[in-house]
Design a protein around this motif. Structure first.
Motif: not given
Length: 86
Positions: A38-45, A51-54, A72-80
């Protein structure tokens, strides 16, 4: 006579909310079973959102960029990881 469109919208909202709760519960359980994965998934998210922001703006409509950012933000937030899991 009640409007069938309103009923179906309420029904859809209830179903989406139920799915969001199920996904949140699943993510919580995955953190308990495989924290490293899950740490890997959260890091990927987080990396994908960064990447999307830059990235240089894509040649699509603004609404498409906003939609991608939201996904992308929802994915990052949910995996946190939640503080109660730590």
């Amino acid at each position: 006579m009640p409007d069938e469109g309103s009923t179906s919208k309420r029904d859809l909202i209830a179903r989406v909310a139920t799915l969001e709760l199920l996904v949140a519960d699943l993510i919580h359980e995955l953190w308990r079973v495989d924290p490293a994965g899950m740490e890997r998934l959260a890091g990927e998210a987080s990396h994908d959102a960064e990447i999307q922001n830059t990235r240089i703006a894509l040649p699509v409509g603004e609404h498409q960029r906003e939609r991608l950012y939201t996904v992308l933000e929802t994915r990052r937030r949910m995996l946190k990881r939640k503080k109660t899991d730590a």
